[in-house]
Design a protein around this motif. Structure first.
Motif, short mmCIF file in Angstrom:
data_model
loop_
_atom_site.label_atom_id
_atom_site.label_comp_id
_atom_site.label_asym_id
_atom_site.label_seq_id
_atom_site.Cartn_x
_atom_site.Cartn_y
_atom_site.Cartn_z
N GLY A 246 9.10 -2.83 -2.98
CA GLY A 246 9.34 -1.66 -2.14
C GLY A 246 8.24 -1.54 -1.10
O GLY A 246 7.97 -2.49 -0.37
N ARG A 247 7.58 -0.35 -1.10
CA ARG A 247 6.53 -0.15 -0.10
C ARG A 247 5.28 0.43 -0.74
O ARG A 247 5.36 1.23 -1.66
N ALA A 248 4.15 0.01 -0.24
CA ALA A 248 2.87 0.58 -0.67
C ALA A 248 2.22 1.15 0.59
O ALA A 248 1.53 0.42 1.32
N VAL A 249 2.47 2.42 0.82
CA VAL A 249 2.04 3.04 2.08
C VAL A 249 0.55 3.36 2.03
O VAL A 249 0.10 4.13 1.18
N GLY A 250 -0.21 2.73 2.90
CA GLY A 250 -1.64 3.02 2.99
C GLY A 250 -2.48 2.35 1.92
O GLY A 250 -3.61 2.78 1.66
N ILE A 251 -1.96 1.29 1.32
CA ILE A 251 -2.72 0.62 0.26
C ILE A 251 -3.93 -0.12 0.86
O ILE A 251 -3.79 -0.86 1.84
N PRO A 252 -5.11 0.08 0.32
CA PRO A 252 -6.27 -0.65 0.83
C PRO A 252 -6.14 -2.15 0.51
O PRO A 252 -5.63 -2.50 -0.56
N PRO A 253 -6.58 -3.02 1.41
CA PRO A 253 -6.44 -4.47 1.17
C PRO A 253 -7.07 -4.93 -0.14
O PRO A 253 -6.51 -5.78 -0.84
N ALA A 254 -8.23 -4.36 -0.47
CA ALA A 254 -8.91 -4.78 -1.72
C ALA A 254 -8.05 -4.42 -2.93
O ALA A 254 -7.94 -5.20 -3.89
N ARG A 255 -7.41 -3.24 -2.89
CA ARG A 255 -6.54 -2.82 -4.00
C ARG A 255 -5.33 -3.74 -4.10
O ARG A 255 -4.90 -4.11 -5.18
N ARG A 256 -4.80 -4.12 -2.95
CA ARG A 256 -3.65 -5.04 -2.94
C ARG A 256 -4.01 -6.37 -3.62
O ARG A 256 -3.27 -6.88 -4.46
N MET A 257 -5.19 -6.89 -3.25
CA MET A 257 -5.62 -8.16 -3.85
C MET A 257 -5.83 -8.03 -5.35
O MET A 257 -5.46 -8.91 -6.13
N LEU A 258 -6.44 -6.92 -5.76
CA LEU A 258 -6.69 -6.68 -7.18
C LEU A 258 -5.38 -6.62 -7.96
O LEU A 258 -5.24 -7.22 -9.03
N LEU A 259 -4.41 -5.92 -7.39
CA LEU A 259 -3.12 -5.78 -8.06
C LEU A 259 -2.38 -7.11 -8.11
O LEU A 259 -1.69 -7.42 -9.08
N ARG A 260 -2.52 -7.90 -7.06
CA ARG A 260 -1.89 -9.23 -7.06
C ARG A 260 -2.50 -10.09 -8.18
O ARG A 260 -1.79 -10.80 -8.88
N ALA A 261 -3.84 -10.01 -8.31
CA ALA A 261 -4.50 -10.79 -9.36
C ALA A 261 -4.04 -10.32 -10.74
O ALA A 261 -3.78 -11.14 -11.64
N ALA A 262 -3.91 -9.00 -10.90
CA ALA A 262 -3.45 -8.46 -12.19
C ALA A 262 -2.02 -8.93 -12.48
O ALA A 262 -1.67 -9.20 -13.63
N THR A 263 -1.23 -9.04 -11.44
CA THR A 263 0.16 -9.48 -11.62
C THR A 263 0.21 -10.94 -12.08
O THR A 263 0.97 -11.30 -13.00
N VAL A 264 -0.62 -11.77 -11.46
CA VAL A 264 -0.68 -13.19 -11.87
C VAL A 264 -1.11 -13.29 -13.33
O VAL A 264 -0.52 -14.02 -14.13
N PHE A 265 -2.14 -12.49 -13.69
CA PHE A 265 -2.64 -12.48 -15.07
C PHE A 265 -1.52 -12.08 -16.03
O PHE A 265 -1.31 -12.70 -17.07
N THR A 266 -0.78 -11.04 -15.66
CA THR A 266 0.30 -10.54 -16.52
C THR A 266 1.40 -11.59 -16.67
O THR A 266 1.94 -11.79 -17.76
N ARG A 267 1.73 -12.25 -15.58
CA ARG A 267 2.76 -13.30 -15.67
C ARG A 267 2.34 -14.40 -16.62
O ARG A 267 3.14 -14.90 -17.41
N LEU A 268 1.05 -14.78 -16.54
CA LEU A 268 0.55 -15.86 -17.38
C LEU A 268 0.50 -15.45 -18.85
O LEU A 268 0.78 -16.24 -19.74
N THR A 269 0.10 -14.21 -19.11
CA THR A 269 -0.11 -13.80 -20.50
C THR A 269 1.16 -13.30 -21.18
O THR A 269 1.27 -13.36 -22.41
N THR A 270 2.13 -12.80 -20.40
CA THR A 270 3.33 -12.25 -21.04
C THR A 270 4.58 -13.10 -20.79
O THR A 270 5.55 -13.01 -21.53
#
Lengths: 229, 129
Positions: A122-146
């Motif tokens: 969807g949309r992440a309105v006003g998301i800071p770039p650092a937060r976006r990167m952090l969430l992307r990393a968390a998503t990769v971690f979740t994909r690998l572990t679950t």
């Protein structure tokens, strides 16, 4: 929302010191016509009273336990109240109450037990770039572990059927609960779908949200959680 | 010799403690047992400690024993963390029960919505906060 009446649906909000934002959140959810249950997680401000006056059912933890614990309390109470669908929703105003119905619609039509909101579909309105990167990393971690093929790992906007909610038992009291919940979904083998949602980042929500340093504690909590029976 | 007996007594305590924790965390119990048993062996076989230390690049046998002790301490720390976590789970359950018993129904119920538990009705005059 054809599959259930609004009375079968409970919106669960975990709130800790959210006196500034909770009135608007409760009002928006009520305006959309849904039951709202605010779990006041031991706030030292007026969160609970404001939420109740705004029209929410309020459960108050006597001490601060963490968002994961508050959500589990909310899920337990909603199940006791006979909820057929449960939606988890943030207290800081990041989520849009107008999207709850769509989440439930997708959940019903796809016959899934979990509908997971995704800001990256969807949309992440006003998301800071650092937060976006952090969430992307968390998503990769979740994909690998679950093994779950998700595009957004730490989105608090999600819906679950009664059956799905009954298969969830959060033991991670704090921020690691989001990863734990996905682990439990993967382990349960129940069907899940992702739904595009909008997340609005305000100055307030950015102040209250997770920080990069939290990632370390989340990983530590998950690791220790594995060692603990 | 005095130091050897002293260290042996301490390491024996670690072994007993590790076994006692087996039900709580098998991984930590087994690692602690392994580290304590290895340390016990090295205390009584200092020449082997020196030999092993040289093989792994530490240099002195006594340093190897100290490092083993550090590992044991770390494992004990993790075990304490796990115990605290267990206690936190108990506290969480207790707090949850208390919270559910004192549920506050909304001040403005949804129209047509009157589904409340008996507990809710009983507590309806309470104010949160």
């Amino acid at each position: 929302m054809s599959a259930c009446s609004n009375q079968d649906l409970w919106v669960v909000v975990a709130a800790y010191n959210e006196a500034r934002a909770i009135r608007g959140v409760v009002a928006a959810v009520r305006q959309a016509g849904f039951n709202i249950l605010v779990v006041d997680d031991g706030s030292i401000d007026e969160t609970g009273r404001i939420a109740q006056l705004a029209g929410a059912m309020v459960i108050q933890h006597p001490i601060n336990l963490g968002q994961g614990a508050a959500l589990q309390t909310g899920i337990d109470v909603a199940l006791l109240a006979g909820a057929k669908f449960i939606v988890t929703f943030d207290a800081d105003g990041q989520h849009r109450a107008g999207e709850i119905a769509r989440l439930i619609d997708v959940l019903s039509t796809s016959r899934a037990d979990f509908a997971l909101g995704s800001r990256f579909l969807g949309r992440a309105v006003g998301i800071p770039p650092a937060r976006r990167m952090l969430l992307r990393a968390a998503t990769v971690f979740t994909r690998l572990t679950t093994g779950l093929d998700v595009s957004d790992a730490h989105n608090g906007f999600r819906a679950m059927s009664r059956r799905g909610a009954q298969s969830i038992r959060l033991r991670q009291n704090r921020m690691a609960h989001a990863s734990e919940l996905l682990e439990q979904i993967a382990r349960s083998g129940r069907k899940y779908v992702e739904v595009p949602v909008t997340i609005d980042y305000s100055r307030y929500s950015k102040e209250k949200g997770q920080r990069s340093g939290d990632l370390l504690f989340i990983l530590l909590d998950l690791f220790v959680g594995k060692l603990h029976r | 010799m005095i130091a050897q007996f002293f260290l042996s007594a301490l390491l024996t305590l670690v072994l007993i403690y590790a076994w006692s924790q087996y039900r709580r965390s098998q991984v930590i119990a087994m690692l602690s047992t392994g580290a304590a048993a290895a340390a016990l062996y090295l205390v009584w076989m200092p020449s082997h400690a020196t030999f092993l230390a040289e093989r792994v690049g530490i240099g002195r046998g006594v340093d190897l024993i100290i490092y083993t002790w550090v590992v044991i301490s770390l494992l004990m720390f993790i075990n304490l963390h796990i115990r605290l976590r267990g206690q936190m789970e108990v506290i969480t359950k207790l707090a949850r029960e208390i919270a559910i018993m004192k549920a506050f129904p909304p001040a403005k119920p949804l129209s047509g919505h009157d589904k409340k538990s008996g507990q809710d009705d009983e507590q309806s005059d309470h104010q949160p906060g």
